[in-house]
Design a protein around this motif. Structure first.
Motif, PDB file in Angstrom:
ATOM      1  N   UNK A 278      15.964-103.086 -50.317  1.00 37.61           N
ATOM      2  CA  UNK A 278      14.699-102.719 -50.971  1.00 37.61           C
ATOM      3  C   UNK A 278      13.780-103.946 -51.060  1.00 37.61           C
ATOM      4  N   UNK A 279      14.391-105.115 -51.284  1.00 38.15           N
ATOM      5  CA  UNK A 279      13.604-106.361 -51.328  1.00 38.15           C
ATOM      6  C   UNK A 279      12.886-106.590 -50.005  1.00 38.15           C
ATOM      7  N   UNK A 280      13.593-106.382 -48.905  1.00 37.20           N
ATOM      8  CA  UNK A 280      12.968-106.555 -47.584  1.00 37.20           C
ATOM      9  C   UNK A 280      11.846-105.534 -47.388  1.00 37.20           C
ATOM     10  N   UNK A 281      12.106-104.303 -47.791  1.00 33.88           N
ATOM     11  CA  UNK A 281      11.080-103.263 -47.618  1.00 33.88           C
ATOM     12  C   UNK A 281       9.835-103.576 -48.454  1.00 33.88           C
ATOM     13  N   UNK A 282      10.026-104.177 -49.615  1.00 27.41           N
ATOM     14  CA  UNK A 282       8.864-104.543 -50.455  1.00 27.41           C
ATOM     15  C   UNK A 282       8.038-105.615 -49.754  1.00 27.41           C
ATOM     16  N   UNK A 283       8.733-106.541 -49.105  1.00 26.32           N
ATOM     17  CA  UNK A 283       7.993-107.560 -48.323  1.00 26.32           C
ATOM     18  C   UNK A 283       7.212-106.878 -47.205  1.00 26.32           C
ATOM     19  N   UNK A 284       7.867-105.929 -46.533  1.00 24.97           N
ATOM     20  CA  UNK A 284       7.220-105.230 -45.422  1.00 24.97           C
ATOM     21  C   UNK A 284       6.019-104.421 -45.893  1.00 24.97           C
ATOM     22  N   UNK A 285       6.142-103.909 -47.136  1.00 27.31           N
ATOM     23  CA  UNK A 285       5.070-103.046 -47.648  1.00 27.31           C
ATOM     24  C   UNK A 285       3.739-103.799 -47.540  1.00 27.31           C
ATOM     25  N   UNK A 286       3.799-105.076 -47.897  1.00 28.97           N
ATOM     26  CA  UNK A 286       2.583-105.892 -47.797  1.00 28.97           C
ATOM     27  C   UNK A 286       2.213-106.084 -46.333  1.00 28.97           C
ATOM     28  N   UNK A 287       3.222-106.536 -45.544  1.00 27.72           N
ATOM     29  CA  UNK A 287       2.929-106.891 -44.154  1.00 27.72           C
ATOM     30  C   UNK A 287       2.606-105.664 -43.314  1.00 27.72           C
ATOM     31  N   UNK A 288       3.328-104.556 -43.594  1.00 26.67           N
ATOM     32  CA  UNK A 288       3.124-103.316 -42.842  1.00 26.67           C
ATOM     33  C   UNK A 288       1.714-102.787 -43.032  1.00 26.67           C
ATOM     34  N   UNK A 289       1.181-103.003 -44.234  1.00 22.05           N
ATOM     35  CA  UNK A 289      -0.157-102.489 -44.524  1.00 22.05           C
ATOM     36  C   UNK A 289      -1.194-103.112 -43.586  1.00 22.05           C
TER      37      UNK A 289
ATOM     38  N   UNK B 249      -0.513-103.901 -40.506  1.00 25.84           N
ATOM     39  CA  UNK B 249      -0.136-103.580 -39.127  1.00 25.84           C
ATOM     40  C   UNK B 249       0.406-104.788 -38.371  1.00 25.84           C
ATOM     41  N   UNK B 250       0.892-105.767 -39.118  1.00 24.33           N
ATOM     42  CA  UNK B 250       1.407-106.990 -38.489  1.00 24.33           C
ATOM     43  C   UNK B 250       2.664-106.694 -37.658  1.00 24.33           C
ATOM     44  N   UNK B 251       2.793-107.411 -36.544  1.00 23.50           N
ATOM     45  CA  UNK B 251       3.994-107.210 -35.718  1.00 23.50           C
ATOM     46  C   UNK B 251       5.132-108.047 -36.302  1.00 23.50           C
ATOM     47  N   UNK B 252       6.255-107.375 -36.562  1.00 18.64           N
ATOM     48  CA  UNK B 252       7.435-108.073 -37.086  1.00 18.64           C
ATOM     49  C   UNK B 252       8.483-108.133 -35.986  1.00 18.64           C
ATOM     50  N   UNK B 253       9.392-109.101 -36.091  1.00 20.05           N
ATOM     51  CA  UNK B 253      10.511-109.130 -35.137  1.00 20.05           C
ATOM     52  C   UNK B 253      11.724-108.575 -35.880  1.00 20.05           C
ATOM     53  N   UNK B 254      12.148-107.389 -35.456  1.00 16.39           N
ATOM     54  CA  UNK B 254      13.160-106.660 -36.220  1.00 16.39           C
ATOM     55  C   UNK B 254      14.456-107.451 -36.396  1.00 16.39           C
ATOM     56  N   UNK B 255      14.907-108.098 -35.319  1.00 16.43           N
ATOM     57  CA  UNK B 255      16.198-108.782 -35.406  1.00 16.43           C
ATOM     58  C   UNK B 255      16.118-109.948 -36.399  1.00 16.43           C
ATOM     59  N   UNK B 256      14.988-110.651 -36.412  1.00 17.98           N
ATOM     60  CA  UNK B 256      14.834-111.771 -37.353  1.00 17.98           C
ATOM     61  C   UNK B 256      14.830-111.235 -38.788  1.00 17.98           C
ATOM     62  N   UNK B 257      14.131-110.117 -38.993  1.00 14.83           N
ATOM     63  CA  UNK B 257      14.099-109.509 -40.336  1.00 14.83           C
ATOM     64  C   UNK B 257      15.509-109.077 -40.750  1.00 14.83           C
ATOM     65  N   UNK B 258      16.206-108.440 -39.805  1.00 14.05           N
ATOM     66  CA  UNK B 258      17.554-107.938 -40.117  1.00 14.05           C
ATOM     67  C   UNK B 258      18.509-109.103 -40.363  1.00 14.05           C
TER      68      UNK B 258
ATOM     69  N   UNK C  64       6.180-102.548 -35.430  1.00 14.98           N
ATOM     70  CA  UNK C  64       5.252-102.398 -36.548  1.00 14.98           C
ATOM     71  C   UNK C  64       5.812-101.278 -37.414  1.00 14.98           C
ATOM     72  N   UNK C  65       5.540-101.348 -38.712  1.00 15.99           N
ATOM     73  CA  UNK C  65       6.107-100.319 -39.584  1.00 15.99           C
ATOM     74  C   UNK C  65       5.007 -99.534 -40.295  1.00 15.99           C
ATOM     75  N   UNK C  66       5.371 -98.276 -40.557  1.00 17.15           N
ATOM     76  CA  UNK C  66       4.447 -97.392 -41.270  1.00 17.15           C
ATOM     77  C   UNK C  66       5.283 -96.767 -42.391  1.00 17.15           C
ATOM     78  N   UNK C  67       4.795 -96.806 -43.610  1.00 17.70           N
ATOM     79  CA  UNK C  67       5.602 -96.266 -44.715  1.00 17.70           C
ATOM     80  C   UNK C  67       5.498 -94.747 -44.754  1.00 17.70           C
ATOM     81  N   UNK C  68       6.653 -94.081 -44.859  1.00 21.68           N
ATOM     82  CA  UNK C  68       6.615 -92.618 -44.954  1.00 21.68           C
ATOM     83  C   UNK C  68       6.918 -92.144 -46.377  1.00 21.68           C
ATOM     84  N   UNK C  69       7.658 -92.935 -47.153  1.00 17.53           N
ATOM     85  CA  UNK C  69       7.924 -92.551 -48.553  1.00 17.53           C
ATOM     86  C   UNK C  69       7.807 -93.781 -49.421  1.00 17.53           C
ATOM     87  N   UNK C  70       7.220 -93.661 -50.611  1.00 14.46           N
ATOM     88  CA  UNK C  70       7.068 -94.846 -51.456  1.00 14.46           C
ATOM     89  C   UNK C  70       8.419 -95.408 -51.893  1.00 14.46           C
TER      90      UNK C  70
END
Ligand code: HEM
Length: 439
Positions: free
Chosen positions: A110-121, A123-132, A429-435
């Protein structure tokens, strides 16, 4: 038998795809392939019967490669010493202890997703493996030490990456991937080792001075040290082993699973439907996993196609034979889950991503070593139980809250290394589907 085996030298100078090359040799020569590598003559055994014979034979020991990082840790050692260490560590990985880590896994994700919430908004490109990798490192550090500051996770993730890349390059020599000798890379590796060691020393010291109840698995190692069973160096080796063995592997499993899902809309939709139905509006807990059956099948099928640890290299202590083939003392033997998981006698249309292969009724009669992402025999992965709650909980949370977009049509060439790396990474890139739930 030996005389009839062709000897080939795979020329990978212009070949970016060592695993594809191994598959080609197996296709041309059969289940036993013999070739010269930068480390000497290699025998690759592809048939599940031969894999079983090798992993169950104590005469085939690990090579010294991982020792420079892991010292005598469980993943690098063998023989009697390894056996003692395994006995000591095994109880910490008992199902009952592991299930207690479900909460840590969920909170870190959930902590990672909260970080993404900001970055995803944005449309920033993330590197999935680095995030994981950052996520799974945070989890393994918490499993080992209890709560760990984010600064330590961030400092360690880069060091671990440099270490893994260097060991990966050295280990790829067994496939004749040319080794680039670069003194700067060696320097980077050595300073990364210093960073790793200093953070491990700090965290160990902190765990010692904190309450025993707040410590994770490190507790049992410290107790063994206090009782004179382990030295401080041995404690360090086991901790670094768990960190190295226990994060990139899981991160790679998750990344390939997401990559496959993004290329197979039908599987993705069925899986999201399962996750939404089982979880409804709840955050997942370990007890939900028994109902997330399709999710487990998807993970197994991803690890069939892209096993995070795709090879095991062993060296014969004394002369031996496998399937009638003589292996001289010191000879190198290789088993490769990436190729055996595609064996046409055991897998129909092996390149097809089809999670239903793992339906219980279709798995029941399968050869034990047709699918071995966690190896088997003496050195079967000690972290398997942890992975099998960690990976599905993370994946369930990702599927519940975000839709990932990955560029399509990229031909990917995984590098075997110590973990199945992908040079190009996994841009998303990530798009939030549920809060997300409130903190
Ligand atoms: C998807 C994730 C993982 C995969 C695919 C995986 C796979 C493997 C494989 C194939 C081996 C055998 C290596 C060899 O002997 O050559 C192994 C060993 C090992 N793994 Fe894992 N692993 C994973 C996660 C973990 C985690 C989370 C931990 C730590 C908690 C861990 C700790 C170890 C250790 C310590 C060994 C050495 C076991 C021994 O020789 O007794 N692994 N793993």
């Amino acid at each position: 038998m030996l005389a009839s085996l062709p000897q080939t030298t795979p020329s990978l100078e212009a070949e970016p795809d060592p695993l594809g090359h191994l598959l080609k040799m197996i296709h041309e020569q059969g289940d036993i392939v013999r070739y010269h590598s930068g480390y000497g003559l290699v025998h690759l055994f592809n048939h599940p019967d031969h894999v079983q014979a090798i992993v169950q034979n104590a005469n085939f020991e690990r090579t010294a490669l991982m020792r420079m990082v892991l010292g005598d840790g469980l993943l690098a050692s063998d023989g009697r010493y390894w056996q003692q260490q395994r006995r000591l560590l095994q109880p910490s990985f008992h199902e009952k202890c592991i299930h207690g880590f479900g909460h840590v896994i969920v909170q870190s994700t959930l902590g990672m997703l909260r970080r993404w919430e900001k970055e995803g908004a944005t449309g920033e490109v993330l590197e999935l493996c680095a995030e994981a990798r950052r996520l799974t490192l945070e989890i393994i550090l918490s499993v080992l030490f209890g709560e760990v500051p984010q600064e330590d996770v961030v400092r360690m993730v880069d060091a671990a990456q440099v270490i893994m890349a260097h060991v990966g390059d050295l280990s790829d020599v067994v496939f004749n991937v040319p080794l680039i000798i670069d003194p700067q890379l060696r320097e980077r590796f050595l300073s990364a080792m210093e960073v790793m060691d200093s953070i491990v020393a700090e965290l160990t010291q902190k765990a010692e001075s904190g309450p025993r109840s707040a410590r994770g698995i490190v507790s049992s190692l410290l107790q063994a040290r206090d009782e004179g069973v382990l030295t401080a160096r041995q404690v360090r080796d086991e901790i670094v082993t768990m960190i190295i063995a226990g994060h990139e592997t899981t991160a790679i499993a998750l990344s390939w699973a997401m990559a496959l899902l993004s290329a197979h809309a039908d599987v993705y939709e069925r899986l999201v439907e399962e996750v939404d139905r089982v979880l409804d509006s709840r955050t997942p807990v370990v007890d939900d996993l028994s109902q997330l059956t399709y999710l487990r099948m998807v993970l197994d099928e991803s690890m069939r196609l892209y096993p995070p640890v795709s090879v095991a290299v062993r060296q014969a202590v004394k002369e031996d034979t496998v399937a009638g083939v003589r292996i001289p003392a010191g000879g190198l033997v290789l088993v490769c889950s990436f190729t055996t998981h595609r064996h046409p006698d055991f897998w129909r249309e092996p390149e097809r991503f089809d999670p239903e292969r793992f339906l219980p009724e279709r798995s029941r009669d399968r050869h034990r070593y047709a699918f071995f992402p966690f190896l088997g025999g003496r050195h079967q992965c000690i972290g398997q139980g942890l992975v099998m709650i960690e990976a599905p909980l993370i994946l369930a949370l990702l599927l519940k809250h975000v839709k990932m977009h990955m560029p399509s049509g990229i031909r990917r060439y995984p590098l075997p290394g110590t973990a199945l790396r992908l040079k190009e990474g996994f841009p998303i890139t990530v798009e939030f589907r549920k809060p997300l739930p409130a903190c």
